[in-house]
Design an enzyme around this catalytic site. Structure first.
Site, short mmCIF file in Angstrom:
data_model
loop_
_atom_site.label_atom_id
_atom_site.label_comp_id
_atom_site.label_asym_id
_atom_site.label_seq_id
_atom_site.Cartn_x
_atom_site.Cartn_y
_atom_site.Cartn_z
N ASP A 1 0.83 -1.21 0.00
CA ASP A 1 0.00 0.00 0.00
C ASP A 1 0.87 1.26 0.00
O ASP A 1 1.96 1.27 0.56
CB ASP A 1 -0.90 -0.03 1.25
N LEU B 1 9.72 -21.12 -4.48
CA LEU B 1 8.78 -20.20 -3.83
C LEU B 1 7.38 -20.29 -4.46
O LEU B 1 7.24 -20.25 -5.67
CB LEU B 1 9.31 -18.76 -4.00
N HIS C 1 2.18 3.37 -9.22
CA HIS C 1 2.03 1.91 -9.34
C HIS C 1 3.24 1.30 -10.04
O HIS C 1 3.70 0.22 -9.68
CB HIS C 1 0.74 1.57 -10.09
#
Ligand code: IPE
Ligand code: IPE
Ligand code: MG
Length: 236
Positions: free
Chosen positions: A15, A126, A32
Site C-alpha cells: 500500500d 517459492l 504503481h
C-alpha cells in the site's frame, strides 16, 4: 540474515503507491509503476531466503471503485509485469498462483495470468500468490457454497466439514496459513486480505510507502517476526 524461525508464509499488502505519486507530483500510474520495482527485489529475496509462500495483494474486489483511468493503468501494468518477469520467475523455480476471481478480469489479463500459472505449475521453489480481484469474504463465501453443493449432491457429510476441509476450498488450498503479514504505508487494517488464513498471523505495519520499501526494511520485518512469541492460546 539468520535463517532460523523464518515465516513459512509471508503476506504483503503493498500500500501507498498513490501517496508516493502525490509526494513526487507524479500521476498515480507512475506510483504503481514504482511499486513494481519494489516487488522485484522482495520476490527475489523471498525466493533466495527459501520462504515457502509469498502472497501479494495486488488488486482487491473493491479496487474497481477507482477511476477508469487508474484501473486501466493497473491492468496494463499487470500485463507488462507478466510479460517481462515470467522468464526469470520460471528460471528461479517460482510457482505462480492467482488468488481471486479470475473470471472478473479483462480477457488479456485473464489469459496472461492463467498462462503464468500453467507454465510454472510444476515448479517447486517459492509459491508466489498474487491476489487479483480478490476479496477475503468473497473467498470464504465461495468455499461455503462449494461445500454446500457437495453436501447437497451427497458427496460430503456436513459433520465431516472441519478446518482442513474448509481450507481446501480456499484459493490457497494446500498452502500454509499466513505467519507474517506486512502492510506498508502506515495503514493498520486488512482490507479483506486472507481473512481466514491470517487467524494467527503476526502483523507488521511499517510506515514506508510501498515504492520506497527496501530489502533492509523487509529484513527488519523478518527479524522482528523471529523475536515474536507465538502462543496460539497456550502457555509456554
Ligand atoms: C496500493 O497503493 C496499490 C493498489 C491498491 C493497487 P494505493 O494506490 O492504494 O496507494 P494509496 O493508499 O492511495 O497511497
Ligand atoms: C488494499 O489497499 C488493496 C491492495 C493493496 C491491492 P487499498 O488501498 O485498496 O485499501 P483501503 O481502501 O485503504 O482499505
Ligand atoms: Mg491504498
Amino acid at each position: 540474515m539468520n535463517l532460523e524461525k523464518l515465516p513459512r508464509h509471508v503476506a504483503i499488502i503493498m500500500d501507498g503507491n498513490g501517496r508516493w505519486a502525490q509526494q513526487h507530483s507524479l500521476q498515480i500510474a507512475r506510483g504503481h509503476q514504482a511499486g513494481v520495482e519494489s516487488l522485484r527485489d522482495i520476490i527475489r529475496e523471498s525466493s533466495d531466503l527459501g520462504i515457502h509462500t509469498l502472497s501479494l495483494y495486488a488488486f482487491s474486489t473493491e479496487n474497481w471503485r477507482r477511476s477508469p483511468a487508474e484501473v486501466s493503468a493497473l491492468m496494463a501494468l499487470l500485463l507488462r509485469y507478466f510479460a517481462s518477469e515470467i522468464d526469470e520467475l520460471d528460471e528461479k523455480n517460482v510457482r505462480i498462483r492467482i488468488l481471486g476471481d479470475k473470471s472478473g478480469l479483462p480477457e488479456p489479463q485473464r489469459i496472461a495470468v492463467t498462462n503464468a500459472e500453467e507454465r510454472t505449475r510444476d515448479n517447486t521453489g517459492l509459491n508466489l500468490c498474487i491476489a487479483l480481484n480478490y476479496g477475503g469474504r468473497q473467498e470464504i463465501l465461495r468455499a461455503a457454497k462449494s461445500l454446500a453443493k457437495k453436501a447437497r449432491e451427497g458427496n460430503l457429510d456436513p459433520d465431516a466439514i472441519d478446518e482442513a476441509a474448509f481450507s481446501d476450498e480456499l484459493y490457497t488450498a494446500g498452502l500454509p496459513d499466513v505467519d507474517l503479514l506486512i502492510r506498508t504505508s502506515g495503514e493498520q487494517r486488512l482490507s479483506g486480505f486472507l481473512l481466514w488464513q491470517c487467524a494467527y498471523a503476526e502483523f507488521e505495519f511499517p510506515s514506508t510507502l510501498w515504492p520506497d520499501f527496501t530489502l533492509k526494511e523487509y529484513h527488519q520485518a523478518l527479524e522482528e517476526f523471529q523475536g515474536r512469541d507465538r502462543r496460539y492460546g497456550g502457555r509456554k
